[in-house]
Design an enzyme around this catalytic site. Structure first.
Site, PDB file in Angstrom:
ATOM      1  N   TYR A 234       0.876  -1.163   0.208  1.00 49.61           N
ATOM      2  CA  TYR A 234       0.060   0.023  -0.022  1.00 49.61           C
ATOM      3  C   TYR A 234       0.858   1.307  -0.107  1.00 49.61           C
ATOM      4  CZ  TYR A 234      -4.278  -2.479   1.189  1.00 49.61           C
ATOM      5  OH  TYR A 234      -5.440  -3.126   1.285  1.00 49.61           O
TER       6      TYR A 234
ATOM      7  N   LYS B 250       5.919 -14.415   2.829  1.00 49.20           N
ATOM      8  CA  LYS B 250       5.905 -15.102   1.732  1.00 49.20           C
ATOM      9  C   LYS B 250       7.234 -15.477   1.051  1.00 49.20           C
ATOM     10  CE  LYS B 250       4.034 -17.974  -1.484  1.00 49.20           C
ATOM     11  NZ  LYS B 250       3.137 -19.168  -1.279  1.00 49.20           N
TER      12      LYS B 250
ATOM     13  N   ASP C 122       0.096 -18.447   2.816  1.00 48.64           N
ATOM     14  CA  ASP C 122      -1.052 -19.708   1.881  1.00 48.64           C
ATOM     15  C   ASP C 122      -1.285 -20.650   3.036  1.00 48.64           C
ATOM     16  OD1 ASP C 122       1.731 -20.259   1.523  1.00 48.64           O
ATOM     17  OD2 ASP C 122       1.239 -21.118  -0.402  1.00 48.64           O
TER      18      ASP C 122
ATOM     19  N   ASP D 114      -4.305  -7.618   5.424  1.00 47.28           N
ATOM     20  CA  ASP D 114      -5.835  -7.194   4.957  1.00 47.28           C
ATOM     21  C   ASP D 114      -6.794  -8.626   4.746  1.00 47.28           C
ATOM     22  OD1 ASP D 114      -7.764  -5.679   4.062  1.00 47.28           O
ATOM     23  OD2 ASP D 114      -7.128  -5.771   1.891  1.00 47.28           O
TER      24      ASP D 114
ATOM     25  N   ASP E 143      -9.858 -10.479   7.002  1.00 50.71           N
ATOM     26  CA  ASP E 143     -11.290 -10.705   6.746  1.00 50.71           C
ATOM     27  C   ASP E 143     -11.571 -12.059   6.950  1.00 50.71           C
ATOM     28  OD1 ASP E 143     -11.815  -8.085   5.593  1.00 50.71           O
ATOM     29  OD2 ASP E 143     -12.584  -8.955   3.702  1.00 50.71           O
TER      30      ASP E 143
HETATM   31  C1  IPM Z   1      -9.784  -2.686   5.413  1.00 55.00           C
HETATM   32  C2  IPM Z   1     -10.461  -2.603   4.199  1.00 55.00           C
HETATM   33  C3  IPM Z   1      -9.566  -1.581   3.426  1.00 55.00           C
HETATM   34  C4  IPM Z   1      -8.002  -2.068   3.181  1.00 55.00           C
HETATM   35  C5  IPM Z   1     -10.161  -1.370   2.073  1.00 55.00           C
HETATM   36  C6  IPM Z   1     -11.315  -0.560   2.240  1.00 55.00           C
HETATM   37  C7  IPM Z   1      -9.221  -0.398   1.260  1.00 55.00           C
HETATM   38  O1  IPM Z   1     -10.390  -3.654   3.570  1.00 55.00           O
HETATM   39  O2  IPM Z   1      -9.596  -1.925   6.069  1.00 55.00           O
HETATM   40  O3  IPM Z   1      -9.346  -3.770   5.591  1.00 55.00           O
HETATM   41  O4  IPM Z   1      -7.855  -2.789   2.441  1.00 55.00           O
HETATM   42  O5  IPM Z   1      -7.125  -1.637   3.967  1.00 55.00           O
HETATM   43 MG    MG Z   2      -9.812  -5.454   4.456  1.00 55.45          MG
END
Ligand code: IPM
Ligand code: MG
Length: 358
Positions: free
Chosen positions: A137, A188, A221, A245, A249
């Site tokens: 990022y 990785k 992975d 990230d 999730d």
């Molecule tokens: C998070 C989100 C963000 C990220 C998106 C909205 C860009 O997925 O905070 O995890 O990837 O940082």
């Molecule tokens: Mg995210």
């Protein structure tokens, strides 16, 4: 009386609904715990962009600087490109305030069901540390020969010794503060020979500073498999911006819902205010319906209280949230029928009840 100055930026989608719920609960806690919150409200975000051409004013960061913490809702609008809204506000604050450590706890709250068979509250208690300032990022890259067959696009991951050392040190310190004192370093480095191998090397160097912390390494992975198959083997984890990230999730889904997952963007050096937000984002499909799950915003509120030096109030917040979830007062995303207001009222009642004189 102790006072804490909070900058509230509800921004877009369900952000205003959950932040107003969060502030209500924080006020209830402050009243019981004997501190005061001075809240400055900022109307920055996508509507502000449509009026002014900016997501926040040019002196936005200067105005936030005096805050002790930032309480952030969500950013993003269906009719604006995500990279504009995101970089114009949230990432501008993260990068501008050197919030290089992104902290994401995951637990299965009572009353919430994990999609994993035989895994319940207590079996999955994780804290994922996400590098929040560089990596994938970093914003390095470009495009040439647009639209032509020979078009080139680069998206360069940047790993600096400074950036990697400080996030690993932060992660070891967090692991050290938790009962299990165990850290899993995710990379990785089998396929990516430079940045990822440097992570592994720096991890070994930093580990020597924390002899009381055990640690292991996992490839990203393989990590997804381990999270699903052996959740009890994990405690604190650290990974790059993009890897974490994705893993967070997965973690949120395994704990039952993205609707309860909190995050904190921390400047560990405390030169700048840190920022606390739910992970879920703006959720246009349910905006204005009054059914947004406020639990993630309450949980990140507890993280904010911890950061502000109010650990008792933070614990009281989590106890109240757990009591309400256990009682089945849940929003539709986690299988209930309660509204945002129902959950908020129940948490405020639990806070008042929990500390009420017998
Ligand atoms: C998070 C989100 C963000 C990220 C998106 C909205 C860009 O997925 O905070 O995890 O990837 O940082
Ligand atoms: Mg995210």
């Amino acid at each position: 009386m102790r006072r804490h100055r909070i900058a509230a930026i509800p921004a877009d989608g369900i952000g205003p609904e959950v932040i107003s719920a969060g502030l209500e609960v924080l006020e209830a806690l402050a009243a019981r715990a004997g501190f005061a919150l001075d809240v400055d409200h900022y109307d920055w975000g996508s509507d502000y962009y449509k009026r002014t051409g900016r997501m926040m004013p040019a002196d936005g960061l200067e105005r936030l600087r005096a805050a002790d913490a930032i309480y952030f809702g969500a950013v993003g609008a269906p009719d604006l490109p995500d990279h504009i809204t995101l970089w114009g506000l949230r990432l501008a604050i993260c990068q501008g305030f050197n919030q290089y450590a992104n902290v994401r706890p995951t637990r299965i709250l009572p009353g919430i069901t994990s999609p994993l068979r035989d895994v319940g509250p207590g079996d999955l208690d994780w804290l994922i540390v996400r590098e929040n300032s560089e990596g994938e990022y970093a914003g390095q890259g470009g495009r040439s020969h647009r639209g032509r067959p020979e078009e080139i696009a680069t998206e360069v991951s940047i790993f600096t010794r400074t950036g990697v050392s400080r996030i690993l040190r932060f992660a070891f310190r967090v692991a050290q503060s938790r009962p299990r004192k165990h850290l899993t370093v995710v990379t990785k480095s089998n396929a990516q020979r430079f940045g990822m191998v440097m992570w592994d090397e720096i991890a070994a160097e930093v580990a020597a500073e924390f002899p009381d912390v055990t640690w292991d390494k996992e490839l990203v992975d393989a990590m997804t498999l381990r999270m699903v198959r052996r959740p009890r083997s994990l405690d604190t984890m650290v990974a790059t911006n993009l890897h974490a990230d994705i893993l967070t999730d997965l973690a949120a889904a395994l704990a039952g819902s993205l609707g309860v997952a909190p995050t904190a963007n921390i400047d560990p050096e405390r030169q700048f205010p840190s920022m606390f937000e739910p992970i879920h984002g703006s959720a246009f499909d349910i905006t204005g319906k009054g059914i947004a799950n406020p639990v993630a915003t309450f949980w990140t509120g507890a993280m904010m209280l911890e950061h502000l030096g109010e650990p008792a109030a933070a614990a009281a917040m989590m106890a109240a949230v757990e009591q309400v979830c256990a009682a089945g007062i849940l929003t539709p995303d986690i299988g209930g029928t309660a509204t945002t207001a129902d959950v908020t009222r129940a948490v405020c009642d639990a806070i008042r009840g929990a500390n009420a004189p017998a």
